[in-house]
Each structure stands twice: as structure tokens, then as C-alpha cells.
Design a protein around this motif. Sequence first.
Motif, mmCIF file in Angstrom:
data_model
loop_
_atom_site.group_PDB
_atom_site.id
_atom_site.type_symbol
_atom_site.label_atom_id
_atom_site.label_comp_id
_atom_site.label_asym_id
_atom_site.label_seq_id
_atom_site.Cartn_x
_atom_site.Cartn_y
_atom_site.Cartn_z
ATOM 1 N N ILE A 42 83.277 22.569 23.042
ATOM 2 C CA ILE A 42 81.909 22.807 22.592
ATOM 3 C C ILE A 42 81.018 21.592 22.833
ATOM 4 O O ILE A 42 79.869 21.555 22.401
ATOM 5 C CB ILE A 42 81.863 23.235 21.099
ATOM 6 N N ASN A 43 81.567 20.594 23.514
ATOM 7 C CA ASN A 43 80.738 19.475 23.982
ATOM 8 C C ASN A 43 81.427 18.892 25.214
ATOM 9 O O ASN A 43 82.619 19.144 25.437
ATOM 10 C CB ASN A 43 80.525 18.439 22.857
ATOM 11 N N PRO A 44 80.674 18.143 26.057
ATOM 12 C CA PRO A 44 81.222 17.706 27.352
ATOM 13 C C PRO A 44 82.404 16.755 27.249
ATOM 14 O O PRO A 44 83.101 16.531 28.238
ATOM 15 C CB PRO A 44 80.039 16.990 28.023
ATOM 16 N N ASN A 85 90.136 22.341 13.641
ATOM 17 C CA ASN A 85 90.443 21.143 14.439
ATOM 18 C C ASN A 85 89.449 20.018 14.249
ATOM 19 O O ASN A 85 89.784 18.849 14.363
ATOM 20 C CB ASN A 85 90.382 21.470 15.943
ATOM 21 N N ASP A 86 88.175 20.413 14.061
ATOM 22 C CA ASP A 86 87.083 19.434 14.076
ATOM 23 C C ASP A 86 86.665 18.973 12.687
ATOM 24 O O ASP A 86 85.686 18.237 12.545
ATOM 25 C CB ASP A 86 85.854 20.036 14.781
ATOM 26 N N MET A 87 87.419 19.369 11.671
ATOM 27 C CA MET A 87 86.990 19.046 10.311
ATOM 28 C C MET A 87 86.995 17.544 10.033
ATOM 29 O O MET A 87 86.313 17.059 9.130
ATOM 30 C CB MET A 87 87.864 19.777 9.291
ATOM 31 N N ALA A 91 80.889 13.892 9.188
ATOM 32 C CA ALA A 91 79.428 13.715 9.230
ATOM 33 C C ALA A 91 78.732 15.066 9.319
ATOM 34 O O ALA A 91 77.626 15.238 8.788
ATOM 35 C CB ALA A 91 79.029 12.860 10.427
ATOM 36 N N ASN A 92 79.375 16.028 9.980
ATOM 37 C CA ASN A 92 78.744 17.329 10.180
ATOM 38 C C ASN A 92 78.811 18.239 8.958
ATOM 39 O O ASN A 92 78.244 19.327 8.961
ATOM 40 C CB ASN A 92 79.373 18.038 11.382
ATOM 41 N N GLY A 93 79.497 17.781 7.909
ATOM 42 C CA GLY A 93 79.704 18.630 6.736
ATOM 43 C C GLY A 93 78.498 18.835 5.848
ATOM 44 O O GLY A 93 78.525 19.687 4.950
ATOM 45 N N PHE A 155 70.378 20.457 20.708
ATOM 46 C CA PHE A 155 71.690 21.018 21.047
ATOM 47 C C PHE A 155 72.301 21.803 19.900
ATOM 48 O O PHE A 155 72.787 22.902 20.089
ATOM 49 C CB PHE A 155 72.643 19.907 21.509
ATOM 50 N N ARG A 156 72.313 21.248 18.713
ATOM 51 C CA ARG A 156 72.986 21.895 17.583
ATOM 52 C C ARG A 156 71.963 22.242 16.488
ATOM 53 O O ARG A 156 71.682 23.399 16.218
ATOM 54 C CB ARG A 156 74.071 20.981 17.019
ATOM 55 N N THR A 157 71.496 21.200 15.833
ATOM 56 C CA THR A 157 70.588 21.373 14.699
ATOM 57 C C THR A 157 69.235 21.917 15.167
ATOM 58 O O THR A 157 68.708 21.484 16.204
ATOM 59 C CB THR A 157 70.457 20.016 13.991
ATOM 60 N N GLY A 274 85.042 14.331 21.130
ATOM 61 C CA GLY A 274 83.608 14.044 21.237
ATOM 62 C C GLY A 274 83.041 13.341 20.020
ATOM 63 O O GLY A 274 81.839 13.432 19.747
ATOM 64 N N GLY A 275 83.896 12.636 19.276
ATOM 65 C CA GLY A 275 83.383 11.939 18.097
ATOM 66 C C GLY A 275 83.975 10.556 17.943
ATOM 67 O O GLY A 275 85.010 10.240 18.533
ATOM 68 N N GLY A 276 83.330 9.745 17.149
ATOM 69 C CA GLY A 276 83.799 8.388 16.884
ATOM 70 C C GLY A 276 83.669 8.053 15.409
ATOM 71 O O GLY A 276 83.779 8.937 14.546
ATOM 72 N N LYS A 278 81.183 7.106 13.312
ATOM 73 C CA LYS A 278 80.188 7.737 12.445
ATOM 74 C C LYS A 278 80.485 9.220 12.231
ATOM 75 O O LYS A 278 80.285 9.749 11.139
ATOM 76 C CB LYS A 278 78.777 7.561 13.033
ATOM 77 N N CYS A 279 80.972 9.882 13.265
ATOM 78 C CA CYS A 279 81.287 11.309 13.123
ATOM 79 C C CYS A 279 82.326 11.538 12.029
ATOM 80 O O CYS A 279 82.327 12.583 11.401
ATOM 81 C CB CYS A 279 81.849 11.871 14.425
ATOM 82 N N CYS A 280 83.210 10.566 11.842
ATOM 83 C CA CYS A 280 84.274 10.709 10.840
ATOM 84 C C CYS A 280 83.806 10.298 9.448
ATOM 85 O O CYS A 280 84.619 10.213 8.529
ATOM 86 C CB CYS A 280 85.480 9.859 11.236
HETATM 87 N N1 ARG Z 1 84.097 18.384 18.424
HETATM 88 C C1 ARG Z 1 83.038 18.178 17.496
HETATM 89 C C2 ARG Z 1 81.857 19.050 17.882
HETATM 90 O O1 ARG Z 1 81.593 19.156 19.049
HETATM 91 C C3 ARG Z 1 82.641 16.725 17.460
HETATM 92 C C4 ARG Z 1 81.629 16.422 16.402
HETATM 93 C C5 ARG Z 1 81.138 15.003 16.445
HETATM 94 N N2 ARG Z 1 80.364 14.718 15.312
HETATM 95 C C6 ARG Z 1 79.267 13.977 15.262
HETATM 96 N N3 ARG Z 1 78.742 13.719 14.129
HETATM 97 N N4 ARG Z 1 78.691 13.549 16.360
HETATM 98 O O2 ARG Z 1 81.193 19.627 17.059
#
Ligand code: ARG
Length: 286
Positions: A42-44, A85-87, A91-93, A155-157, A274-276, A278-280
Motif C-alpha cells: 500500500i506504499n512504494p 501487519n501494520d499495527m 502513529a497512524n492510530g 495520499f491518505r488523509t 514503509g515506516g521508521g 516516528k511511524c512507530c
Molecule cells: N505500511 C504502513 C502503511 O503504508 C506504513 C505506515 C507508516 N506510518 C507512518 N506514520 N508514516 O500504511
Amino acid sequence: AANPRTASTQTATAPLGPDARAAVHKTVLMCRPDHFTVSYRINPWMNPELPTSTPLAVEQWQSLHDAYRSLGYDVELIEPIPGLNDMVYAANGGFTLDGHAYGAKFTYEERVPEGPAYMSWFEANGFEVHEPRAINEGEGDFLLSNGAILAGHGFRTTLESHDELRRIFDREVVSLRLVDPSFYHLDTAVAILDESNIAYLPKAFDDASRAELERRYPDAILVDDQDASVLGLNSFGDGRTMLIAERATGFERQLRERGYETVGLDLSELLLGGGGIKCCTLELRR
Ligand code: ARG
């Protein structure tokens, strides 16, 4: 004004010059990557054909967790759910501020169940929860800076979620349009350095957003493509010490020149999703 946690951290790390920056105490939420793998794209950065190692992901995640603890952060944990898998990318929660939590509503169906999972955690942990109507991926796209919320879209939000944010938190919300698919969340293109300054990747934004960033942050650190290509901007800190990808050596030098301490970490396994750093990391502001 010295916080005892900060004082003990200072004696535990390198001696500080008189110009050392002040740390702000942080509380963060993390999710151990017990079920991490890459089985969809879902991301490059993601390639389901490449093997991943869950134990290595856990080990690298643990190094981030331990680094936060040794800096005196409070680290809270949410239970990982099998199949999500991506939980680990906490940060995205959602997005929390002033005791309120705005829930996430994910773009891709693979992550949709994470929204309610994080909302129940917020509810059980003292937040007033606001159910999202609009698609948004939480702090991956919403970053608090100088009392305002920098909000990514593209892209997402969605832009609609920026209006929801404004209504819930009554803060200035600065909409920024992301244009490079490799930097699909705001936290891959902007790093919060402290209350008032940021680092960013100019090419990740459209012209109007870039102009807005230039106007608001004349002293920002601009990172180069090489540091960005290891998600160097996906970093987190307390105003004094930045935790960054250890391969982002140029960014590290820029930070040190500005008087920030740096801690370099290897989260390469989590980069396969696709995360580092901050994403965690989801900041909790009660
Ligand atoms: N695989 C996840 C996605 O594409 C990675 C999320 C990365 N999170 C972030 N805060 N940038 O949704």
C-alpha cells in the motif's frame, strides 16, 4: 525548571555544553511488531516478494522502546492484534491533544480494523474519543507544531478530516499537500524538532505548501534526498535529543550543528513496511 527525569538523562549521556537544548517530557504509545510482515503493498516501500523477519523487527523496535525509556519517556503499549501487519505503526492510530483523541479511519481495508482498536485503547486510557467521519491516518499526517496542527493530505488523509480536526481541537490547522508517493504520510516528509522548528523535504510538497513552510519556518533544516531515502525525517525527539535513522548521516550533522543531541537507530526491517521511528510512535497528550 529542571525536570528530574531530564536531569538524570543528562548525567547518563555525553556531557552537555551550556548551549544544550531543554527537553520536554514525552509520553508515547507503541505497539510491539509481533505480527509484522509485508504481505500486501500500500506504499512504494513495500514489496510482498521480499522476505521479512518478525524477530528482527521486534529486536529493532525494542531498541527504539529502550532508547525512549533511557531518555525518561513514559512508554505505554497497545496489544498487537494477529493479522494486522501494520499495527506497529502506532502513529497512524489517531491524534491526541488536551485529553481528546481523534480516531483514525484508514484508507486501505488492510488497516481499517486498527481504527477501532486504537479508539478502544484511548477510551480505556483516559481520553475523550472522537469518532472520525472522514478518512485520516492520525499522527502519521497530523503534527503539532507551535500550537498549530500541520496536516498532510494527498495520499491518505483527506482535507475533510482537517475540518474535523479544527472543530474538535479548536487549533489552527495548516493543510499541506503531499505530492511524492514515497513520502505519503506527513511524518515521512516533516520532522518536529521542538516547539518552534521543523526539518522537511521540500520536494515532498506542492508549491503552495512549500511556500507556506518557508514562510512559517525560515530556519528549518532542509534534508537532502539521500537522508530522505532512508526515511531520515521519520524521527522523534523531546526538543533536546532527536532519535533518527542512523543511516541519515547528513541530517544527523545538521541537527548537531543546531545543538540537538542525536541517537541513531537501525529500524531497517520496519522500513520494509514503509515506516521508521516516528511511524512507530504515537504521542499521548493528556
Ligand atoms: N505500511 C504502513 C502503511 O503504508 C506504513 C505506515 C507508516 N506510518 C507512518 N506514520 N508514516 O500504511
